[in-house]
Motif scaffolding. Structure first.
Motif, PDB file in Angstrom:
ATOM      1  N   VAL A   1       0.600  -1.293  -0.051  1.00 21.39           N
ATOM      2  CA  VAL A   1      -0.190  -0.034   0.109  1.00 21.39           C
ATOM      3  C   VAL A   1       0.762   1.448   0.046  1.00 21.39           C
ATOM      4  N   LYS A   2       2.134   1.206   0.584  1.00 28.98           N
ATOM      5  CA  LYS A   2       3.154   2.265   0.390  1.00 28.98           C
ATOM      6  C   LYS A   2       4.222   1.755   0.559  1.00 28.98           C
ATOM      7  N   GLU A   3       5.356   2.200   0.224  1.00 26.66           N
ATOM      8  CA  GLU A   3       6.677   1.669   0.504  1.00 26.66           C
ATOM      9  C   GLU A   3       6.843   1.624   1.937  1.00 26.66           C
ATOM     10  N   GLY A   4       7.265   0.457   1.954  1.00 23.25           N
ATOM     11  CA  GLY A   4       7.648  -0.142   3.261  1.00 23.25           C
ATOM     12  C   GLY A   4       6.447  -0.704   4.109  1.00 23.25           C
ATOM     13  N   ILE A   5       5.403  -0.560   3.564  1.00 20.51           N
ATOM     14  CA  ILE A   5       4.013  -1.052   4.457  1.00 20.51           C
ATOM     15  C   ILE A   5       3.151  -2.078   3.589  1.00 20.51           C
ATOM     16  N   LYS A   6       3.203  -3.586   4.187  1.00 24.59           N
ATOM     17  CA  LYS A   6       2.455  -4.302   3.377  1.00 24.59           C
ATOM     18  C   LYS A   6       1.116  -4.637   4.125  1.00 24.59           C
ATOM     19  N   ILE A   7       0.155  -5.063   3.496  1.00 22.25           N
ATOM     20  CA  ILE A   7      -1.215  -5.387   4.194  1.00 22.25           C
ATOM     21  C   ILE A   7      -1.252  -6.885   3.854  1.00 22.25           C
ATOM     22  N   HIS A   8      -1.171  -8.074   4.686  1.00 22.67           N
ATOM     23  CA  HIS A   8      -1.427  -9.444   4.527  1.00 22.67           C
ATOM     24  C   HIS A   8      -2.847  -9.598   4.820  1.00 22.67           C
ATOM     25  N   ALA A   9      -3.672  -9.772   3.795  1.00 22.38           N
ATOM     26  CA  ALA A   9      -5.123  -9.965   3.845  1.00 22.38           C
ATOM     27  C   ALA A   9      -5.471 -11.446   3.652  1.00 22.38           C
ATOM     28  N   VAL A  10      -6.436 -11.863   4.572  1.00 24.61           N
ATOM     29  CA  VAL A  10      -6.724 -13.402   4.869  1.00 24.61           C
ATOM     30  C   VAL A  10      -8.321 -13.508   4.757  1.00 24.61           C
ATOM     31  N   SER A  11      -8.786 -13.890   3.861  1.00 28.41           N
ATOM     32  CA  SER A  11     -10.371 -13.887   3.990  1.00 28.41           C
ATOM     33  C   SER A  11     -10.872 -14.953   4.624  1.00 28.41           C
ATOM     34  N   HIS A  12     -12.084 -15.233   4.512  1.00 28.77           N
ATOM     35  CA  HIS A  12     -12.800 -16.277   5.269  1.00 28.77           C
ATOM     36  C   HIS A  12     -12.212 -17.678   4.852  1.00 28.77           C
ATOM     37  N   SER A  13     -12.129 -18.016   3.511  1.00 34.46           N
ATOM     38  CA  SER A  13     -11.862 -19.031   2.693  1.00 34.46           C
ATOM     39  C   SER A  13     -10.381 -19.511   3.029  1.00 34.46           C
ATOM     40  N   GLY A  14      -9.570 -18.439   3.324  1.00 31.87           N
ATOM     41  CA  GLY A  14      -8.299 -18.810   3.600  1.00 31.87           C
ATOM     42  C   GLY A  14      -8.140 -19.441   5.023  1.00 31.87           C
ATOM     43  N   LEU A  15      -9.189 -19.442   5.727  1.00 35.03           N
ATOM     44  CA  LEU A  15      -9.090 -19.954   7.161  1.00 35.03           C
ATOM     45  C   LEU A  15      -9.712 -21.289   7.200  1.00 35.03           C
ATOM     46  N   LEU A  16     -10.520 -21.941   5.992  1.00 37.95           N
ATOM     47  CA  LEU A  16     -11.105 -23.323   6.079  1.00 37.95           C
ATOM     48  C   LEU A  16     -10.235 -24.437   5.628  1.00 37.95           C
ATOM     49  N   GLY A  17     -10.389 -25.407   6.147  1.00 37.72           N
ATOM     50  CA  GLY A  17      -9.264 -26.633   6.019  1.00 37.72           C
ATOM     51  C   GLY A  17      -8.265 -26.362   6.510  1.00 37.72           C
ATOM     52  N   THR A  18      -7.326 -26.580   5.706  1.00 42.16           N
ATOM     53  CA  THR A  18      -5.794 -26.186   6.303  1.00 42.16           C
ATOM     54  C   THR A  18      -5.700 -24.457   6.125  1.00 42.16           C
ATOM     55  N   PRO A  19      -5.535 -23.693   7.034  1.00 41.03           N
ATOM     56  CA  PRO A  19      -5.604 -22.345   6.959  1.00 41.03           C
ATOM     57  C   PRO A  19      -4.340 -21.919   6.185  1.00 41.03           C
ATOM     58  N   VAL A  20      -4.357 -20.857   5.299  1.00 42.74           N
ATOM     59  CA  VAL A  20      -3.106 -20.127   4.842  1.00 42.74           C
ATOM     60  C   VAL A  20      -2.285 -19.835   5.912  1.00 42.74           C
ATOM     61  N   GLN A  21      -0.887 -19.493   5.793  1.00 41.68           N
ATOM     62  CA  GLN A  21      -0.190 -18.744   6.871  1.00 41.68           C
ATOM     63  C   GLN A  21       0.752 -17.636   6.285  1.00 41.68           C
ATOM     64  N   PRO A  22       0.022 -16.296   6.365  1.00 42.00           N
ATOM     65  CA  PRO A  22       0.613 -15.245   5.989  1.00 42.00           C
ATOM     66  C   PRO A  22       1.884 -15.137   6.753  1.00 42.00           C
ATOM     67  N   THR A  23       2.799 -14.493   6.255  1.00 40.33           N
ATOM     68  CA  THR A  23       4.409 -14.311   6.687  1.00 40.33           C
ATOM     69  C   THR A  23       4.712 -12.823   6.523  1.00 40.33           C
ATOM     70  N   PRO A  24       5.221 -12.217   7.942  1.00 36.93           N
ATOM     71  CA  PRO A  24       5.350 -10.967   7.664  1.00 36.93           C
ATOM     72  C   PRO A  24       6.912 -10.793   6.861  1.00 36.93           C
ATOM     73  N   THR A  25       6.841  -9.467   6.363  1.00 39.23           N
ATOM     74  CA  THR A  25       8.122  -9.409   5.218  1.00 39.23           C
ATOM     75  C   THR A  25       9.215  -8.455   6.217  1.00 39.23           C
ATOM     76  N   GLU A  26      10.161  -9.263   6.424  1.00 37.88           N
ATOM     77  CA  GLU A  26      11.384  -8.741   7.436  1.00 37.88           C
ATOM     78  C   GLU A  26      11.933  -7.134   6.550  1.00 37.88           C
ATOM     79  N   GLY A  27      12.162  -6.376   7.634  1.00 38.52           N
ATOM     80  CA  GLY A  27      12.477  -4.863   7.184  1.00 38.52           C
ATOM     81  C   GLY A  27      11.230  -4.077   6.894  1.00 38.52           C
ATOM     82  N   GLU A  28      10.086  -4.676   6.995  1.00 35.80           N
ATOM     83  CA  GLU A  28       9.036  -3.543   6.399  1.00 35.80           C
ATOM     84  C   GLU A  28       7.869  -3.532   7.571  1.00 35.80           C
TER      85      GLU A  28
END
Length: 386
Positions: free
Chosen positions: A127-154
């Motif tokens: 969304v801006k240099e140095g700022i990230k939004i990791h978005a997980v919808s309802h479907s990303g939590l079903l079954g085996t949930p997705v696993q967002p990972t923060p980006t180092e240094g941001e």
């Protein structure tokens, strides 16, 4: 310069309840939802916002009305004209119960106008240099949930829609329900700078998990859905992201329809006339001209006492209410009780009498329809209907 984010969730557009309609023929609770979204956008446009995030359950159903879709698009386009980008995720109410349909949120996704509503399980937005939004919808939590990972240094922010697996929080008791999508504890323990969540309708911060600096917040719902939702104000969150990665989150409140849970009446030892007198006293303190949402509970009230209460005249007093719930609860009867409302006596009552009682207190049945509903129900229950 700090980066200013407006976060709101659970608008539940098209949610309907009650028995009142506007002059344009719109259910008043539906109109409440439309008005809540409009007021939220009004406030955001006055608040020097860089980014708007919606946390899911944009609509109350996965098949929204044309009115609902048009209204949401119109409000989001106001943000586009103001140069404000929109990111949103899909909640469980938006999500279809069949693969043949897209989520309801797809109807307002419009990347060409800077309106990015995620229908996929997960996506990362820069969304801006140095700022990230990791978005997980309802479907990303079903079954085996997705696993967002923060980006180092941001600076990393997590947004999601579900029940946070945090023991001690009010929502924790729901995490084992088959209908719930759980945000795993491992996800919440990742080193995001903050977590902004939708789904739970109460607003406020989450307890900080041990071993993490991440502090999470629920935005709450845009409107209170009667007495099934928790008490408290409704509105949106202002998240100010500082250059050093710290995030300050504050609350902004929007207006709500007046709602009153009248003092509970204990009917034990009272006559029907005495119970009715107390109900009338409580009702006299309400401004019915505001078309409020009102509930009156009467506990320990046997059938004989309830029948002596003139519910018809009470319903007439409450005619202007959007919803009026007069709830009677019988005493719990122990084995071997000699009370005239004992379980044995109740079992001897005809199905027709039991149905009459149910119809008289059910808040979902419009008063003018109660007589017809009662008569037809008795015909079917007693075997005289087809």
């Amino acid at each position: 310069m700090p980066y200013r984010i407006a976060f709101f969730s659970d608008t539940h557009i098209d949610y309907s309840a009650g028995r009142k309609w506007t002059q344009d023929g719109v259910n008043m609770r539906v109109q409440d939802g439309l008005d809540a979204l409009t007021e939220t956008i009004d406030q955001i446009l006055e608040s020097d916002i860089d980014l708007v995030i919606h946390g899911g359950d944009l609509f109350h159903t996965s098949v929204p009305t044309v009115r609902g879709v048009v209204h949401v698009r119109g409000q989001f386009e106001r943000l586009h004209k103001a140069g404000i980008k929109v990111i949103g995720i899909t909640g469980n109410h938006d999500f279809p119960n069949t693969r043949l349909r897209l989520p309801a949120t797809a109807a307002v996704n419009d990347p060409d106008r800077g309106i990015h509503i995620l229908t996929d399980p997960m996506k990362t937005f820069n969304v801006k240099e140095g700022i990230k939004i990791h978005a997980v919808s309802h479907s990303g939590l079903l079954g085996t949930p997705v696993q967002p990972t923060p980006t180092e240094g941001e600076i990393n922010l997590l947004i999601s829609h579900g029940s946070a697996d945090i023991e001690g929080h009010e929502i924790f008791h729901t995490v084992d329900s088959p209908a719930e999508a759980v945000i795993p504890r491992e996800t919440l323990q990742e080193e995001f700078n903050t977590t902004l969540l939708g789904h739970y309708h109460g607003q406020g911060p989450l307890p900080r998990l041990s071993g993490t600096k991440n502090k999470g917040y629920y935005a709450g719902s845009a409107l209170r859905r009667g007495f099934s939702d928790s008490e408290g104000p409704r509105g949106w969150l202002l998240a100010i992201v500082n250059e050093d990665g710290t995030v300050k989150v504050g609350h902004r409140e929007i207006s709500q329809r007046p709602q009153f849970d009248l003092p509970t009446i204990d009917a034990e030892g009272l006559s029907g006339e005495e119970v009715e007198e107390q109900i009338r006293k409580h009702m006299s303190e309400i401004d019915w001209g505001q078309a409020p949402i009102v509930r009156q509970k009467v506990l320990e009230c046997p059938l004989s006492t309830r029948k002596a209460v003139n519910t018809k005249s009470l319903n007439e007093i409450a005619e202007q209410a959007v919803t009026w719930q007069l709830e009677f609860k019988r005493p719990e009867v122990g084995e071997g009780s000699e009370d005239d409302q004992s379980l044995a006596t109740i079992r001897k009552a005809s199905l027709g009498e039991a149905w009459d009682e149910f119809v008289s207190v059910d808040p979902e049945i419009i008063p003018k329809q109660k007589e017809a509903v009662a008569e037809r129900g008795k015909e079917l229950l007693e075997g005289d209907g087809n």
